[in-house]
Design a protein around this motif. Structure first.
Motif, PDB file in Angstrom:
ATOM      1  N   PHE A 104       0.803  -1.132  -0.059  1.00  0.00           N
ATOM      2  CA  PHE A 104       0.089   0.130  -0.086  1.00  0.00           C
ATOM      3  C   PHE A 104       0.687   1.245  -0.013  1.00  0.00           C
ATOM      4  O   PHE A 104       0.266   2.280   0.012  1.00  0.00           O
ATOM      5  CB  PHE A 104      -0.858   0.103   1.134  1.00  0.00           C
ATOM      6  N   VAL A 109      -0.827   2.290  -6.135  1.00  0.00           N
ATOM      7  CA  VAL A 109      -1.354   1.275  -5.221  1.00  0.00           C
ATOM      8  C   VAL A 109      -2.572   0.412  -5.842  1.00  0.00           C
ATOM      9  O   VAL A 109      -2.738  -0.818  -5.907  1.00  0.00           O
ATOM     10  CB  VAL A 109      -1.660   1.782  -4.040  1.00  0.00           C
ATOM     11  N   PHE A 113      -2.658  -3.513  -6.338  1.00  0.00           N
ATOM     12  CA  PHE A 113      -3.880  -4.332  -5.896  1.00  0.00           C
ATOM     13  C   PHE A 113      -4.207  -5.258  -6.718  1.00  0.00           C
ATOM     14  O   PHE A 113      -4.502  -6.369  -6.386  1.00  0.00           O
ATOM     15  CB  PHE A 113      -4.952  -3.201  -5.377  1.00  0.00           C
ATOM     16  N   ARG A 148      -6.646  -1.372   5.711  1.00  0.00           N
ATOM     17  CA  ARG A 148      -5.758  -0.322   4.741  1.00  0.00           C
ATOM     18  C   ARG A 148      -6.523   0.215   3.787  1.00  0.00           C
ATOM     19  O   ARG A 148      -6.124   1.507   3.376  1.00  0.00           O
ATOM     20  CB  ARG A 148      -4.459  -1.039   4.094  1.00  0.00           C
ATOM     21  N   LEU A 149      -7.418  -0.377   3.216  1.00  0.00           N
ATOM     22  CA  LEU A 149      -8.245   0.260   1.994  1.00  0.00           C
ATOM     23  C   LEU A 149      -9.149   1.432   2.868  1.00  0.00           C
ATOM     24  O   LEU A 149      -9.266   2.537   2.196  1.00  0.00           O
ATOM     25  CB  LEU A 149      -9.369  -0.678   1.455  1.00  0.00           C
ATOM     26  N   LEU A 152      -7.177   4.326   3.480  1.00  0.00           N
ATOM     27  CA  LEU A 152      -6.840   5.242   2.125  1.00  0.00           C
ATOM     28  C   LEU A 152      -8.006   6.083   1.645  1.00  0.00           C
ATOM     29  O   LEU A 152      -7.810   7.015   1.425  1.00  0.00           O
ATOM     30  CB  LEU A 152      -6.392   4.243   1.023  1.00  0.00           C
ATOM     31  N   LEU A 183     -11.007   2.396  -4.098  1.00  0.00           N
ATOM     32  CA  LEU A 183      -9.646   2.656  -4.215  1.00  0.00           C
ATOM     33  C   LEU A 183      -9.413   3.182  -5.525  1.00  0.00           C
ATOM     34  O   LEU A 183      -8.627   4.182  -5.695  1.00  0.00           O
ATOM     35  CB  LEU A 183      -8.838   1.596  -3.961  1.00  0.00           C
TER      36      LEU A 183
END
Length: 279
Positions: A104, A109, A113, A148-149, A152, A183
């Motif tokens: 990430f 990113v 991904f 983590r998503l 972000l 994302l």
């Protein structure tokens, strides 16, 4: 060597070296009897390693955290995918955290991904269904990715293309697909307002209207949750936004019945399609 010599060898200013030491613990120099710092070749190597990670797109705090774990980043998407799977098999939470921090932190990113994290998630799910990974091992990976998503998407970004509200259907708790779409939309210049799992449709509509969002994206993965979608969405003519539907249980026919657009599971194509819906 003293701090001036280390600065000359690495190109990092003495004040920055002190900050990296005191704030992040990236360096642990010896001290003379007079309290002066003394460094050796291993410190030069550590600073150069940190500089390499910064050039990869890491923030200094992330890079220092990886340094403490003696982390060696995998080279390429396939190696990263294999490393995540190996860590899942070992139930190695620290390794999973380090690998995902690395993934990430990449400049693009979304590409990482699609090429590494998403295939790893699919393989983890397949192995869980086959009984070779436990539920706990699957959750180690999927929850770490989800966190983590969400992190972000929580970063405030300019709404270059407009605002989009994303929500899962009522009772729907499979949200990684919707998060990954968020994302890609954020990377395309959308301000993503993410509501998450099991959101009442009326509430999602209200958030979209109050925030003057151009798009409302709804995700449904389980067929038993489809019937909860129609209530609260209202007729298309009365909406101040475009509605779109996605997820494993969605289809063009269902989307048409709801007066909504349809996006499949290809995030890149979905982004292109949503540009048109939000125009």
């Amino acid at each position: 060597m003293n701090i001036s010599a280390l600065a000359e060898r690495t190109g990092v200013a003495p004040d920055t070296l002190r900050k990296w030491e005191l704030r992040y613990g990236a360096l642990s120099p010896e001290r003379t009897s007079g309290g002066q710092r003394r460094y050796d070749s291993s410190d030069v190597a550590r600073v150069k390693w940190l500089l390499d990670r910064l050039s990869d797109g890491y923030r200094i705090g992330q890079a220092a955290s990886l340094l403490h774990r003696d982390f060696v980043p995998p080279r390429g998407p396939r190696a990263l995918q294999r490393a995540i799977l190996d860590a899942a098999e070992e139930s190695d939470a620290a390794a999973i955290e380090a690998l995902l921090d690395h993934a990430f932190a990449q400049p693009r990113v979304e590409v990482t991904f699609e090429k590494a994290i998403r295939p790893a998630l699919v393989e983890v799910g397949d192995r869980w269904e086959a009984g070779t990974l436990s539920i706990g091992q699957e959750h180690l990976v999927s929850n770490a990715v989800r966190i983590r998503l969400e992190r972000l998407l929580a970063d405030s970004r300019p709404a270059v293309r407009g605002k989009v509200v994303l929500a899962c259907a009522p009772e729907e708790r499979h949200e990684l697909g919707l998060l990954s779409l968020g994302l890609f939309l954020a990377g395309d210049g959308w301000r993503v307002i993410y509501l998450g799992a099991s959101t009442p449709v009326r509430d999602a509509v209200e958030v979209a209207e109050i925030n003057q969002a151009g798009l409302l994206g709804l995700s449904v993965s389980m067929p038993q949750h489809i019937k909860r979608l129609s209530a609260g969405l209202g007729p298309p003519a009365r909406r101040g936004f475009s509605a779109v539907l996605g997820g494993r249980a969605a289809s063009r026919g269902l989307a048409s019945l709801l007066g909504a657009g349809y996006v499949g599971d290809d995030n890149r194509r979905a982004v292109v399609s949503l540009r048109k819906h939000g125009a």
